[in-house]
Design an enzyme around this catalytic site. Structure first.
Site, short mmCIF file in Angstrom:
data_model
loop_
_atom_site.label_atom_id
_atom_site.label_comp_id
_atom_site.label_asym_id
_atom_site.label_seq_id
_atom_site.Cartn_x
_atom_site.Cartn_y
_atom_site.Cartn_z
N GLY A 136 128.67 28.33 -47.49
CA GLY A 136 128.32 27.93 -48.85
C GLY A 136 126.82 27.72 -49.04
O GLY A 136 126.30 27.89 -50.14
N GLU A 138 125.47 30.99 -49.68
CA GLU A 138 125.97 31.40 -51.00
C GLU A 138 125.14 30.76 -52.12
O GLU A 138 124.88 31.38 -53.15
CB GLU A 138 127.46 31.06 -51.14
C1 3H9 Z 1 132.11 27.32 -46.22
O1 3H9 Z 1 130.95 27.13 -46.42
C2 3H9 Z 1 133.04 27.86 -47.27
C3 3H9 Z 1 132.35 28.45 -48.48
O2 3H9 Z 1 132.16 29.83 -48.31
C4 3H9 Z 1 133.21 28.34 -49.71
C5 3H9 Z 1 133.31 27.06 -50.37
C6 3H9 Z 1 134.05 27.14 -51.69
N1 3H9 Z 1 131.03 20.18 -42.96
O3 3H9 Z 1 127.41 21.04 -34.93
P1 3H9 Z 1 126.65 19.76 -34.87
C7 3H9 Z 1 128.99 17.86 -38.85
S1 3H9 Z 1 132.81 26.95 -44.73
C8 3H9 Z 1 131.20 18.93 -42.51
O4 3H9 Z 1 126.94 18.85 -33.76
P2 3H9 Z 1 124.19 21.18 -34.46
C9 3H9 Z 1 129.56 17.97 -37.47
O5 3H9 Z 1 130.94 17.74 -37.48
C10 3H9 Z 1 131.52 26.23 -43.79
N2 3H9 Z 1 130.63 18.47 -41.39
O6 3H9 Z 1 125.07 19.97 -35.01
C11 3H9 Z 1 128.79 16.91 -36.74
O7 3H9 Z 1 129.37 15.66 -37.06
P3 3H9 Z 1 129.42 14.48 -35.98
C12 3H9 Z 1 130.57 27.25 -43.26
C13 3H9 Z 1 129.83 19.29 -40.72
O8 3H9 Z 1 122.80 20.83 -34.80
C14 3H9 Z 1 127.42 16.98 -37.39
O9 3H9 Z 1 127.62 17.61 -38.65
N3 3H9 Z 1 129.60 26.61 -42.42
C15 3H9 Z 1 129.60 20.60 -41.14
O10 3H9 Z 1 124.56 21.49 -33.08
C16 3H9 Z 1 126.41 17.76 -36.58
O11 3H9 Z 1 126.96 19.04 -36.27
C17 3H9 Z 1 129.80 26.48 -41.10
O12 3H9 Z 1 130.78 26.90 -40.55
C18 3H9 Z 1 130.23 21.03 -42.32
N4 3H9 Z 1 130.05 22.28 -42.80
O13 3H9 Z 1 124.63 22.43 -35.33
C19 3H9 Z 1 128.70 25.79 -40.34
N5 3H9 Z 1 128.76 21.19 -40.27
O14 3H9 Z 1 128.00 14.23 -35.62
C20 3H9 Z 1 129.26 24.69 -39.47
C21 3H9 Z 1 128.47 20.28 -39.34
O15 3H9 Z 1 130.09 13.38 -36.70
N6 3H9 Z 1 128.26 23.96 -38.77
N7 3H9 Z 1 129.11 19.12 -39.61
O16 3H9 Z 1 130.22 15.06 -34.84
C22 3H9 Z 1 127.56 24.44 -37.71
O17 3H9 Z 1 127.69 25.57 -37.30
C23 3H9 Z 1 126.64 23.49 -37.00
O18 3H9 Z 1 127.06 22.19 -37.32
C24 3H9 Z 1 125.15 23.63 -37.35
C25 3H9 Z 1 124.36 22.47 -36.69
C26 3H9 Z 1 124.63 24.97 -36.82
C27 3H9 Z 1 124.93 23.55 -38.84
#
Ligand code: 3H9
Length: 698
Positions: free
Chosen positions: A102, A105
């Site tokens: 998103g 997006e």
């Molecule tokens: C989407 O976007 C759908 C859309 O197309 C449509 C919508 C209508 N949400 O990974 P980390 C938390 S689908 C909530 O350890 P890093 C994570 O749980 C989404 N929480 O850090 C953790 O919490 P905690 C598409 C999230 O620096 C903390 O943040 N996006 C989300 O190693 C730190 O995360 C993805 O799939 C989230 N989206 O890596 C990206 N993301 O500390 C998913 C993270 O309590 N995220 N958290 O355990 C990632 O790939 C990695 O987190 C990122 C940072 C690279 C961003």
């Protein structure tokens, strides 16, 4: 005014900043805040152009995954994006960190995008069992063309700023996101550049509209490894709508696809796995704020298959390694294998052409354990017997610097016992890598009785730094993964005595989604290892023994449970094996019966889950999700089934306990009796997940 999104004005430029740590995910509050600030900036006559940027470590990392599956809260992301896209004033996304899902997006709905050079841009939704649900499948192909869009959307991997610039996804690479964005907007205003709304620009679709094979070939290439998964195929269809349908219709179809996937079992399992992996970073029983020890150099003892693979993982992450062997010859061989491995990857285009030389330069080959003195972390990957390990750790006491973390890569030996051979057991732990160690992501971090909390945190932190997924486990035979696997192996072997064939058992396991069945895996690992160990312990396993006596050691001899054609790793069923099994059963007076696929699946999976319950009860794993992480990243458990403990909850623990009790009786096997924890949860109608929830609440 929104708490998490702010609008400031610098003369004629409005700066909208999202500030919602840790990753600026698009929660309802963030969506609402962006909408409000964009509207306010449009309404402010002094503002001529708008920058959308983020505070903290990253641009928006996507939708807030924790909101999925809950009742939707307004505003919908698509409505926010329409407001941005319809703005009469230019809106520029200024990106740093990662613009994902998103987040990208949002940027695609802006009229222009700029990014810092380290930024990464991607649509990783497929990795959560989803497709981009806010126009990503419609706008990205219009921005970069369908081929790259398919690669990014169906594959899910992000691209860097340089590639984004080359392909028209961003306009410029800037120094700082906010300042660079602002300068860019000022330029737009001065030049009166027309707004670029991707929605209205089909120019990059023309080639694929004329020749659809451009699109279908890209899809075929990207879905080669998507067996069993729903999302990559649905995501590819959605990109197809961008080519075939007007924008608004495509957007509607994309939305339908997204809603279907978000409610699917596969996506639920994949979202669970995402959080399970992150949970695993939180080590139970370690005081908050425990800091890792610095690790600037690693010494690895042993340049064999494991040691070499581990050394490669560190060098891949830019960490210097001293690779130590007992003799020049072994060292040379080990270094040679690493170089060849990297060169092969470079030849395939997997890493830059100069990477092999750069990575080899990080590895300092040395003969003699006395060379560990500079290392902050020593990982031992020597011969797998207790006597050898103890000797090595005794010597490390003498040569390793004070405070160095001393790790063993043993796959089953007792780390407490190993730690006793040093005067610094607080520094000793296990780091169990999986073969091939430069590829497999799992690292079981084995916490021994006396391991100091900061040593443990050091191991977990460094594992993440080298792109491994760490899971902290306790000391027991085989730790979590191999201990559970042993239960499956035992049943697989028993099934042959009851009338099943290796290929039948393996087919059930691979159909379930595992990359390989137990017999093909045995052939790969080599059957002679188990044979020798059985001989040492005076144990018999008549079918496996007979295979080895016939010289069938697996892939390396071209024959094992299967036969292999020269140069091929594909297992081919072998009538000779069938004959050998029949003869063995006849000799032992065993009767064959027809074993159903359903029974095979239950007997392959349920005993592992039973062992998982014992592992939890003994505290060897702190959470069911840690066990799932071990299986997802160390054994190729299909991500769309979440992991064995997650999957068990979906099957129902009562059913599993009942079936185990049934097989225990039916096959006269007390090891199949349901574990006390499994029985209790089954009786109470509970799940393994309820344990995690209860321990969180406590
Ligand atoms: C989407 O976007 C759908 C859309 O197309 C449509 C919508 C209508 N949400 O990974 P980390 C938390 S689908 C909530 O350890 P890093 C994570 O749980 C989404 N929480 O850090 C953790 O919490 P905690 C598409 C999230 O620096 C903390 O943040 N996006 C989300 O190693 C730190 O995360 C993805 O799939 C989230 N989206 O890596 C990206 N993301 O500390 C998913 C993270 O309590 N995220 N958290 O355990 C990632 O790939 C990695 O987190 C990122 C940072 C690279 C961003």
């Amino acid at each position: 005014m929104s708490e998490v999104v702010k609008l400031e004005r610098h003369d004629e430029v409005g700066i909208v900043t999202v500030n919602s740590p840790p990753v600026n995910a698009l929660s309802a509050a963030v969506r609402g805040g962006i909408l409000e600030c964009i509207k306010a900036a449009i309404a402010d006559p002094a503002i001529k152009g708008i920058v959308l940027t983020c505070a903290g470590r990253t641009f928006i990392a996507g939708a807030d995954i924790t909101e999925f599956g809950k009742p939707p809260k307004p505003p919908a992301l698509n409505d926010v994006l329409s407001e941005i896209e319809n703005s009469p004033k230019p809106v520029v996304a200024a990106i740093h960190g990662t613009a994902l899902g998103g987040g990208l997006e949002v940027a695609l709905a802006c009229h222009f995008r700029v990014a810092v050079k380290e930024a990464k841009l991607g649509l990783p939704e497929v990795k959560l069992g989803l497709l981009p649900g806010a126009g990503g499948t419609q706008r990205l192909p219009r921005a970069v063309g369908p081929e790259l869009a398919v690669k990014m959307i169906v594959g899910g991997d992000p691209i860097g700023a340089a590639e984004a610039l080359k392909n028209g996804l961003i306009e410029e690479i800037v120094e700082g996101p906010a300042s660079g964005g602002e300068a860019f907007v000022r330029k737009l205003i001065a030049e009166k550049r027309p707004l670029r709304r991707l929605r209205d620009d089909d120019s990059k679709l023309a080639a694929a509209k004329a020749d659809r094979s451009i699109f279908t070939n890209a899809v075929a290439a990207m879905t080669k490894k998507s067996r069993g998964l729903e999302a990559p195929f649905a995501a590819a269809d959605a990109v197809g709508y961008a080519i075939d349908l007007p924008f608004d219709e495509g957007l509607k179809k994309e939305r339908e696809g997204f809603l279907k996937l978000v409610a699917s079992d596969q996506s639920k399992a994949q979202r669970y796995a995402f959080f399970a992996e992150r949970e695993a970073n939180k080590i139970a029983g370690v005081p908050d704020g425990t800091k890792p020890r610095p690790v600037n150099r690693v010494a690895i003892l042993g340049a064999g298959t494991m040691g070499g693979g581990i050394a490669m993982s560190f060098a891949n992450a830019g960490i210097p390694v001293t690779l130590i062997e007992t003799g020049e010859e072994q060292l040379k061989r080990g270094m040679g294998v690493m170089q060849k491995n990297w060169e092969a990857t470079a030849a395939r285009g997997g890493i830059p052409a100069d990477a092999p030389a750069k990575r080899m330069a990080l590895i300092d080959g040395k003969v003699g354990i006395e060379n560990v003195g500079d290392a902050d972390l020593v990982i031992e990957a020597v011969f797998e017997t207790m006597a050898v390990k103890k000797e090595v750790f005794g010597k490390l006491d003498q040569y390793a610097k004070p405070g160095a973390v001393l790790a063993s890569n043993t796959s089953y030996l007792n780390i407490d016992e190993i730690a006793k051979s040093t005067k610094r057991p607080q520094d000793v732990l296990g780091m169990h890598f999986f073969s091939p160690a430069n590829v497999m992501k799992l690292c079981e971090i084995v916490r021994a009785d006396k391991t100091a909390p900061d040593a443990l945190v050091t191991a977990v932190t460094i594992a993440r730094k080298i792109a491994k997924v760490p899971a902290v486990v306790g000391v027991c035979d085989g730790f979590v993964g191999n201990r559970m696997l042993a239960q499956r192996g035992k049943q697989a072997e028993k099934l042959l005595f009851e009338g099943a064939l290796p290929q039948q058992v393996d087919a059930v396991v691979t159909k379930f989604g595992m990359p390989m069945g137990p017999f093909a895996m045995g052939d790969l690992a080599g059957l002679d290892i188990g044979w020798r160990s059985r001989k040492d312990r005076g144990i018999k396993s008549e079918i496996a023994d007979a295979l080895c006596e016939a010289g069938r050691f697996g892939q390396k001899t071209g024959k094992g449970y299967y036969k292999y054609e020269a140069g091929s790793r594909a297992p081919l069923p072998d009538p000779e094996v069938e004959k050998l099994i029949d003869e063995t059963l006849l000799r032992l007076g065993r009767k064959k019966r027809v074993v159903s696929d359903e029974e095979i699946l239950e007997r392959m999976m349920y005993p592992m889950i039973n062992e998982g319950a014992k592992i939890l009860e003994e505290g060897i794993a702190a959470r069911p999700s840690d066990i799932d992480v071990v299986w997802l990243y160390g054994y190729g458990w299909p991500i769309y089934r979440g992991g064995p403990m997650y999957w068990a909850d979906t099957v129902g623990l009562k059913h599993i306990a009942d079936r185990l009790a049934f097989y225990a009786k039916e096959t006269n096997d007390p090891s199949l009796e349901p574990a006390p924890l499994l029985k209790r949860l089954a009786a109470e109608g509970k799940t393994f997940a309820s344990l995690a929830a209860a321990s969180k609440a406590a």
